[in-house]
Design a protein around this motif. Structure first.
Motif, PDB file in Angstrom:
ATOM      1  N   SER A 144      -8.893 -10.458  -6.057  1.00 11.11           N
ATOM      2  CA  SER A 144      -9.226  -9.705  -6.910  1.00 11.11           C
ATOM      3  C   SER A 144      -8.370  -8.674  -7.700  1.00 11.11           C
ATOM      4  CB  SER A 144     -10.424  -8.443  -6.009  1.00 11.11           C
ATOM      5  OG  SER A 144     -10.613  -7.353  -6.711  1.00 11.11           O
ATOM      6  N   THR A 145      -8.422  -8.460  -8.799  1.00 15.53           N
ATOM      7  CA  THR A 145      -7.418  -7.678  -9.223  1.00 15.53           C
ATOM      8  C   THR A 145      -8.235  -6.268 -10.109  1.00 15.53           C
ATOM      9  OG1 THR A 145      -7.919  -9.026 -11.717  1.00 15.53           O
ATOM     10  CG2 THR A 145      -5.845  -9.518 -10.345  1.00 15.53           C
ATOM     11  N   GLY A 146      -9.061  -6.056  -9.228  1.00 16.48           N
ATOM     12  CA  GLY A 146      -9.505  -4.716  -9.600  1.00 16.48           C
ATOM     13  C   GLY A 146     -10.881  -4.865 -10.468  1.00 16.48           C
ATOM     14  N   SER A 147     -11.128  -5.927 -10.751  1.00 13.21           N
ATOM     15  CA  SER A 147     -12.421  -6.233 -11.752  1.00 13.21           C
ATOM     16  C   SER A 147     -13.703  -6.114 -11.136  1.00 13.21           C
ATOM     17  CB  SER A 147     -12.507  -7.631 -12.318  1.00 13.21           C
ATOM     18  OG  SER A 147     -13.668  -8.141 -13.029  1.00 13.21           O
ATOM     19  N   PRO A 148     -14.547  -5.340 -11.880  1.00  8.74           N
ATOM     20  CA  PRO A 148     -15.762  -5.104 -11.276  1.00  8.74           C
ATOM     21  C   PRO A 148     -16.900  -6.220 -11.188  1.00  8.74           C
ATOM     22  CG  PRO A 148     -16.055  -4.319 -13.643  1.00  8.74           C
ATOM     23  CD  PRO A 148     -14.533  -4.896 -13.277  1.00  8.74           C
ATOM     24  N   ARG A 149     -16.529  -7.476 -11.572  1.00  8.42           N
ATOM     25  CA  ARG A 149     -17.170  -8.640 -11.625  1.00  8.42           C
ATOM     26  C   ARG A 149     -17.150  -9.161 -10.203  1.00  8.42           C
ATOM     27  NH1 ARG A 149     -16.624 -14.192 -14.905  1.00  8.42           N
ATOM     28  NH2 ARG A 149     -14.825 -14.594 -13.509  1.00  8.42           N
ATOM     29  N   LEU A 150     -18.587  -9.389  -9.815  1.00  3.88           N
ATOM     30  CA  LEU A 150     -18.860  -9.922  -8.292  1.00  3.88           C
ATOM     31  C   LEU A 150     -19.733 -11.081  -8.357  1.00  3.88           C
ATOM     32  CD1 LEU A 150     -19.762  -6.542  -6.884  1.00  3.88           C
ATOM     33  CD2 LEU A 150     -17.643  -7.633  -6.736  1.00  3.88           C
ATOM     34  N   VAL A 151     -19.662 -11.700  -7.563  1.00  2.57           N
ATOM     35  CA  VAL A 151     -20.697 -13.121  -7.411  1.00  2.57           C
ATOM     36  C   VAL A 151     -21.772 -12.620  -6.737  1.00  2.57           C
ATOM     37  CG1 VAL A 151     -20.749 -15.085  -6.115  1.00  2.57           C
ATOM     38  CG2 VAL A 151     -18.646 -14.782  -7.299  1.00  2.57           C
ATOM     39  N   ARG A 152     -22.876 -12.900  -7.387  1.00  2.00           N
ATOM     40  CA  ARG A 152     -24.296 -12.655  -6.743  1.00  2.00           C
ATOM     41  C   ARG A 152     -24.777 -13.836  -5.793  1.00  2.00           C
ATOM     42  NH1 ARG A 152     -28.303 -12.682 -10.340  1.00  2.00           N
ATOM     43  NH2 ARG A 152     -27.091 -13.076 -12.349  1.00  2.00           N
ATOM     44  N   LEU A 153     -25.054 -13.686  -4.703  1.00  4.68           N
ATOM     45  CA  LEU A 153     -25.367 -14.852  -3.687  1.00  4.68           C
ATOM     46  C   LEU A 153     -26.626 -14.106  -2.958  1.00  4.68           C
ATOM     47  CD1 LEU A 153     -22.073 -15.302  -1.793  1.00  4.68           C
ATOM     48  CD2 LEU A 153     -22.981 -16.668  -3.438  1.00  4.68           C
ATOM     49  N   ARG A 392      -5.446 -11.251 -16.935  1.00  6.28           N
ATOM     50  CA  ARG A 392      -5.851  -9.759 -16.714  1.00  6.28           C
ATOM     51  C   ARG A 392      -4.444  -9.465 -16.209  1.00  6.28           C
ATOM     52  NH1 ARG A 392     -10.122  -6.706 -15.473  1.00  6.28           N
ATOM     53  NH2 ARG A 392      -9.653  -5.057 -14.089  1.00  6.28           N
ATOM     54  N   VAL A 393      -3.603  -9.895 -15.310  1.00  2.15           N
ATOM     55  CA  VAL A 393      -2.313  -9.411 -15.115  1.00  2.15           C
ATOM     56  C   VAL A 393      -1.332  -9.219 -16.068  1.00  2.15           C
ATOM     57  CG1 VAL A 393      -0.224  -9.703 -13.647  1.00  2.15           C
ATOM     58  CG2 VAL A 393      -2.626 -10.474 -12.786  1.00  2.15           C
ATOM     59  N   LEU A 441       4.146  -3.081  -9.971  1.00  3.89           N
ATOM     60  CA  LEU A 441       2.733  -2.906 -10.639  1.00  3.89           C
ATOM     61  C   LEU A 441       2.020  -4.223 -10.135  1.00  3.89           C
ATOM     62  CD1 LEU A 441       4.122  -1.732 -14.057  1.00  3.89           C
ATOM     63  CD2 LEU A 441       2.666  -0.469 -12.564  1.00  3.89           C
ATOM     64  N   VAL A 442       2.482  -5.563 -10.163  1.00  2.00           N
ATOM     65  CA  VAL A 442       1.870  -6.475  -9.784  1.00  2.00           C
ATOM     66  C   VAL A 442       1.421  -6.791  -8.487  1.00  2.00           C
ATOM     67  CG1 VAL A 442       2.168  -9.111  -9.909  1.00  2.00           C
ATOM     68  CG2 VAL A 442       3.220  -8.002 -11.685  1.00  2.00           C
ATOM     69  N   THR A 443       2.027  -6.254  -7.529  1.00  2.00           N
ATOM     70  CA  THR A 443       1.620  -6.354  -6.096  1.00  2.00           C
ATOM     71  C   THR A 443       0.425  -5.351  -6.116  1.00  2.00           C
ATOM     72  OG1 THR A 443       3.210  -4.957  -5.456  1.00  2.00           O
ATOM     73  CG2 THR A 443       3.624  -7.209  -5.211  1.00  2.00           C
ATOM     74  N   ALA A 444       0.345  -4.124  -6.429  1.00  2.00           N
ATOM     75  CA  ALA A 444      -0.563  -3.098  -6.484  1.00  2.00           C
ATOM     76  C   ALA A 444      -1.801  -3.759  -7.246  1.00  2.00           C
ATOM     77  CB  ALA A 444      -0.051  -1.868  -7.165  1.00  2.00           C
ATOM     78  N   LEU A 445      -1.716  -4.558  -8.190  1.00  2.00           N
ATOM     79  CA  LEU A 445      -2.723  -4.931  -8.978  1.00  2.00           C
ATOM     80  C   LEU A 445      -3.312  -6.343  -8.431  1.00  2.00           C
ATOM     81  CD1 LEU A 445      -4.237  -4.899 -12.006  1.00  2.00           C
ATOM     82  CD2 LEU A 445      -2.752  -6.584 -12.708  1.00  2.00           C
ATOM     83  N   THR A 446      -2.607  -7.223  -7.700  1.00  2.00           N
ATOM     84  CA  THR A 446      -3.015  -8.255  -7.226  1.00  2.00           C
ATOM     85  C   THR A 446      -3.470  -8.310  -5.723  1.00  2.00           C
ATOM     86  OG1 THR A 446      -0.802  -9.189  -7.041  1.00  2.00           O
ATOM     87  CG2 THR A 446      -2.086  -9.645  -9.097  1.00  2.00           C
ATOM     88  N   GLY A 447      -2.789  -7.486  -5.168  1.00  2.00           N
ATOM     89  CA  GLY A 447      -3.097  -7.532  -3.600  1.00  2.00           C
ATOM     90  C   GLY A 447      -1.937  -8.296  -2.890  1.00  2.00           C
ATOM     91  N   LEU A 546       1.740  -3.421   3.292  1.00  2.00           N
ATOM     92  CA  LEU A 546       2.352  -2.299   2.652  1.00  2.00           C
ATOM     93  C   LEU A 546       2.985  -2.356   1.413  1.00  2.00           C
ATOM     94  CD1 LEU A 546       4.041  -1.232   5.976  1.00  2.00           C
ATOM     95  CD2 LEU A 546       2.293  -0.003   4.677  1.00  2.00           C
ATOM     96  N   GLU A 547       3.392  -3.651   1.066  1.00  2.00           N
ATOM     97  CA  GLU A 547       4.134  -3.976  -0.038  1.00  2.00           C
ATOM     98  C   GLU A 547       3.060  -4.095  -1.108  1.00  2.00           C
ATOM     99  OE1 GLU A 547       5.878  -7.781   0.557  1.00  2.00           O
ATOM    100  OE2 GLU A 547       7.645  -6.949   1.601  1.00  2.00           O
ATOM    101  N   ALA A 548       1.856  -4.625  -0.646  1.00  2.00           N
ATOM    102  CA  ALA A 548       0.900  -4.735  -1.748  1.00  2.00           C
ATOM    103  C   ALA A 548       0.307  -3.597  -2.258  1.00  2.00           C
ATOM    104  CB  ALA A 548      -0.386  -5.695  -1.214  1.00  2.00           C
ATOM    105  N   GLY A 549       0.460  -2.452  -1.414  1.00  2.00           N
ATOM    106  CA  GLY A 549       0.021  -1.247  -1.414  1.00  2.00           C
ATOM    107  C   GLY A 549       0.822  -0.329  -2.255  1.00  2.00           C
ATOM    108  N   THR A 550       2.173  -0.611  -2.482  1.00  2.67           N
ATOM    109  CA  THR A 550       2.875   0.024  -3.324  1.00  2.67           C
ATOM    110  C   THR A 550       2.584   0.718  -4.523  1.00  2.67           C
ATOM    111  OG1 THR A 550       4.916  -1.400  -2.209  1.00  2.67           O
ATOM    112  CG2 THR A 550       5.282   0.076  -4.140  1.00  2.67           C
ATOM    113  N   THR A 551       3.010   1.998  -4.521  1.00  2.06           N
ATOM    114  CA  THR A 551       2.507   2.729  -5.982  1.00  2.06           C
ATOM    115  C   THR A 551       3.517   3.857  -6.280  1.00  2.06           C
ATOM    116  OG1 THR A 551       1.635   4.567  -4.476  1.00  2.06           O
ATOM    117  CG2 THR A 551       0.032   2.929  -5.132  1.00  2.06           C
ATOM    118  N   THR A 552       3.967   3.988  -7.412  1.00  3.96           N
ATOM    119  CA  THR A 552       4.818   5.166  -7.781  1.00  3.96           C
ATOM    120  C   THR A 552       4.316   6.469  -7.540  1.00  3.96           C
ATOM    121  OG1 THR A 552       3.874   4.993 -10.141  1.00  3.96           O
ATOM    122  CG2 THR A 552       5.541   3.589  -9.606  1.00  3.96           C
TER     123      THR A 552
END
Length: 847
Positions: A144-153, A392-393, A441-447, A546-552
């Motif tokens: 997930s890169t923060g997109s609201p698009r979800l899969v409907r199951l 998207r990135v 930026l990339v790690t925060a966006l992509t996880g 922790l790296e993925a949640g890095t923010t400025t």
């Protein structure tokens, strides 16, 4: 990913027939006393799980509502998830560890109920949505890169795919899957679904496969299977599956991206020697989970194939202009194909829009009938099992003012695919700073962890002759494996390695590496400096998370945990009061509550009972050793203390009333005895299970029990009372309860205990007020912001608090009569200096 259109079915409506729920979630009770879930030593039977699900379903109510579940790998999260499925409530599953994704999804879909564990936060009584009768679950695609698009199951999707997977896996009712995958991920959910379908068990937990406690639990409970993505198998290479796997292991499953053929062959051969099978599988969230599997007897000879379709499914090829003969886009049909995508709440009313799933993969069928994926059509990359939208990135970086191109590298020589980012440095600012910023930026966006993102400054972004971006040229910038290993070190890893003096990997946590209350202060402040923000549960998160949640940092000042500030204030209060600079009593008693708070966080985590006891004994030893050395040394050299004080038994064998200097170190003695007491409690299996079952109410009950001595309902010898371990035990257990308080109700309970029990304990209202205020601050505010210099000072004093307490008795008496301010300052400085010397020596010895 593209989809073959299907005429939309009639939309749902409030009057539409309610969904009947998912079969495997409704039929739990039929498996009776069989083992369903194992978590933190607690075994939950199917009958028990069914009761939990029924209770949760009753709370959700009969009216179908949209439930957003912050999913964690624990019993309460699973029970809430199954309650939604059983009751026909469409459930949006998001990662509880990603508050940014939770907030974005909540804003995009306006759920009727927000659930976390057993807490249901009802936004409204009914529903604000038009929910299609078939809609059962909404999942993000595997990355997930923060997109609201979800899969409907649909309910049929979930049930059918669980049945098809269970048909080819050798699942038995007595099986137990050791789950290292997240449950917000379709692969992790599919493991849960198939085992519940067959009445088998799942071992839950947050530990990684490189964590010894993961394998300790797997051996203790007899795990029979393990599911992993390619990165999981890379980690298994590090620990050596052959040496850690339990004898009960019968099969492995691998999905979440293509694994290097050599690694597939290697694990297939290991399985032949050890007696387990390897099932390589292929799937997408859009197909609920699985579309194909490679029979285990072919893993050694056809390791590059995805195999055959799952039972009930079929493959076909769609023509792709320019593709080699016999190659086309892989298309899948089966009952597990999603209803369609959702990008807006209005989409929740839509029915089936897809029957043929175009996977976006280039594939061919071999002469032996096995299917092979040979490439990708779209601009996506799968990294560590996460599917990343590269465009998207790129757009996000451009929107942030960075000129960049993004590409993915395919697995080569067994190495995991990575993201490669080419950037044009600005005229000012420097390449190094830009590289660090882009990686954040990339790690925060992509996880993704920072080690999976390569950033390369280039004079000009690579372009093709027609002026279009040259993404192959970007991918060619990827550093070879040896260079990646050299550049993979991160600020998080460096801080943990330096403070704890141990090698650190992506899947290590501060708590798992043996961090405790004596080391977390320095660690937390340094990590906050490096990351710009530190979550409340940072000590339980892996380096990669922790790296993925890095923010400025966007706010002025620096965030410091409240308990750090309180430790600093408390030790200054102790020293300043003793040096007659001011009078502020209660600091040492507050330190006991803070010790209980930190014991709950570090020693009583989600690990085995043996590991808990070991951590508690280690915590006690880290106080006993310096205390006995210092007090004993001053007793021998200066004659300062009697032997009872030096051996920390003054409360039992020393003078009954306050006598100086015998009682100087009452706090240290009480702390050690109480920690050992907690270790004795959790060493008892039934008490350990009870604490895991009721993590908040267990320390509350202990507090009420300890109040018997506080109110002298249990007779004690006469003398000094408020400095004896049995009498002050309620403060430590109350701090423990504060750490476990997760809801407003919990916080109100511990607040009431503090307000009602502290007054009257001291013959001093100001002293009581100081302790109460400290406890309330700890309960209701987990972090405060301080100017940078003050934050660093607070961290230093808090980290050195034990050594300041031990040494200040030998410093301040020489100056208190004439220079109390200097006596206080010098006491603090000496304590900090001793702490620095000890920690530096300890780190060198560890290395």
């Amino acid at each position: 990913m593209s989809i073959a259109p299907h005429p939309p079915e009639h939309s749902g409506s409030p009057a539409a027939a309610p969904a009947t729920g998912v079969g495997f979630a409704r039929d739990l009770a039929s498996w009776g006393a069989r083992r369903a879930l194992v978590h933190a030593g607690r075994v939950v039977s199917y009958a028990d799980l069914a009761r939990l699900v029924d209770d949760r379903a009753a709370r959700l109510g009969p009216v179908r509502r949209l439930v957003l579940l912050e999913m964690a790998s624990d019993v309460d999260s699973v029970a809430t998830y199954l309650a939604a499925l059983a009751g026909g409530h469409p459930v949006v599953v998001v990662d509880a560890a990603r508050p940014d994704v939770v907030a974005a999804t909540r804003a995009a879909y306006d759920p009727d109920v927000v659930a976390r564990g057993d807490v249901l936060d009802e936004q409204r009584d009914g529903t604000a949505h038009d929910l299609h009768p078939e809609l059962a679950a909404l999942l993000s695609t595997s990355g997930s890169t923060g997109s609201p698009r979800l899969v409907r199951l649909s309910a049929e999707n979930l049930q059918a795919n669980a049945e098809s997977i269970a048909a080819y896996l050798p699942l038995r009712g007595d099986d137990l899957a050791a789950l290292s995958l997240s449950l917000h991920y379709c692969y992790g959910l599919s493991v849960l679904h198939t085992h519940l379908l067959r009445g088998a068990g799942v071992l839950l937990g947050d530990a990684s496969v490189v964590d010894p406690c993961f394998w300790a639990a797997a051996r203790e409970h007899g795990a029979t299977s393990l599911a992993g993505v390619p990165h999981t198998f890379e980690l298994l290479d590090r620990v050596g599956l052959d040496t850690v796997a339990p004898d009960s292991l019968r099969y492995l499953t691998q999905a979440g991206g293509a694994m290097a053929p050599d690694r597939v062959r290697s694990y297939a051969e290991l399985g032949q020697r050890r007696g387990f099978d390897l099932f390589v599988m292929y799937g997408q969230t859009e197909a609920t989970a699985r579309m194909a599997y490679l029979p285990p007897d072919l893993a050694g000879t056809r390791p590059g194939a995805i195999g055959v379709p799952v039972p009930g499914g079929r493959f076909d090829l769609a023509e792709v202009p320019g593709a080699p003969e016999g190659t086309g886009e892989l298309v899948y049909e089966g009952p597990n194909v999603m209803l369609g995508y959702a990008e807006h709440p209005d989409d929740l009313a839509r029915g089936r829009e897809v029957t043929r799933l175009r996977t976006g993969d280039l594939a061919r069928r071999g002469d032996d009938g096995l299917w092979e994926v040979v490439g990708r059509l779209s601009r996506t990359a799968k990294v560590l099992g996460l599917r990343i939208d590269l465009d998207r990135v790129e757009r996000a970086l451009v929107a942030d003012g960075v000129r960049a191109l993004v590409a993915g590298t395919p697995p080569t020589d067994g190495a995991t695919e990575q993201l490669v980012v080419a950037v044009e440095p600005r005229a000012t600012g420097g390449s190094a700073r830009l590289v660090a910023r882009v990686r954040r930026l990339v790690t925060a966006l992509t996880g993704l962890p920072a080690a999976a993102v390569q950033v390369h400054p280039v004079p000009q972004l690579p372009r093709l002759a027609n002026g279009k971006p040259d993404h192959r040229g970007v991918a060619a910038l990827a550093a070879p494996a040896p260079e990646r290993a050299t550049t993979a070190a991160t600020g998080v890893r460096d801080v943990l390695g330096e403070v704890l003096g141990r090698p650190v990997g992506d899947d290590d946590t501060f708590a798992g590496l043996g961090g405790d209350s004596l080391t977390y202060v320095e660690t937390s402040v340094r990590l906050e400096e490096a990351l710009g923000h530190l979550p409340a549960d940072w000590h339980l998160r892996t380096v990669a998370e922790l790296e993925a949640g890095t923010t400025t940092r966007t706010r002025r000042g620096r965030g410091v945990e409240t308990n750090v500030v309180l430790r600093a204030v408390a030790i200054v209060a102790v020293v300043g009061t003793h040096a007659d600079l001011f009078t502020l009593l209660g600091g040492a008693h507050l330190l006991l509550a803070l010790a209980g708070f930190n014991l709950a966080r570090f020693a009583l985590g989600d690990v085995t009972r043996r590991e808990r006891v070991q951590r508690l004994l280690t915590a006690a030893a880290r106080v006993v050793v310096p205390a006995v050395l210092w007090i004993g040394g001053t007793a021998l050299l200066l004659g300062a203390y009697p032997w009872q004080t030096a051996l920390l038994v003054n409360g039992f064998l020393g003078p009954p009333g306050w006598t100086e200097p015998a009682w100087h170190h009452w706090f240290v003695e009480a702390l050690v005895l109480l920690v050992l007491g907690v270790a004795a409690l959790v060493a008892v299996p039934v008490l350990d299970r009870t604490e895991r079952r009721w993590p908040f109410w267990f320390p509350v009950a202990l507090t009420l029990l300890a109040l018997l001595t506080r109110y002298e309902l249990v007779p004690l010898p006469d003398g000094d009372v408020i400095h004896r371990a049995p009498v002050v035990a309620w403060l430590l257990t109350l701090g423990w309860a504060v750490a476990r308080a997760r809801t407003t109700g919990h916080r109100l309970v511990v607040s009431a205990l503090a307000v009602l029990t502290v007054p009257g304990f001291f013959a001093d209202d100001a002293r009581s007020a100081a302790v109460i205020v400290g406890l309330l601050l700890l309960t209701w505010s987990r972090q405060v912001r301080l100017p940078g210099l003050l934050a660093r000072l607070a961290a230093t004093l808090a980290g050195a608090s034990l050594y300041i307490y031990l040494t200040h008795w030998q410093v301040y008496p020489h100056l208190e009569d004439d220079l109390p301010a200097l006596a206080t300052l010098l006491s603090l400085v000496v304590g900090v200096a001793v702490w620095r010397a000890v920690t530096t020596t300890e780190r060198r010895l560890r290395r």
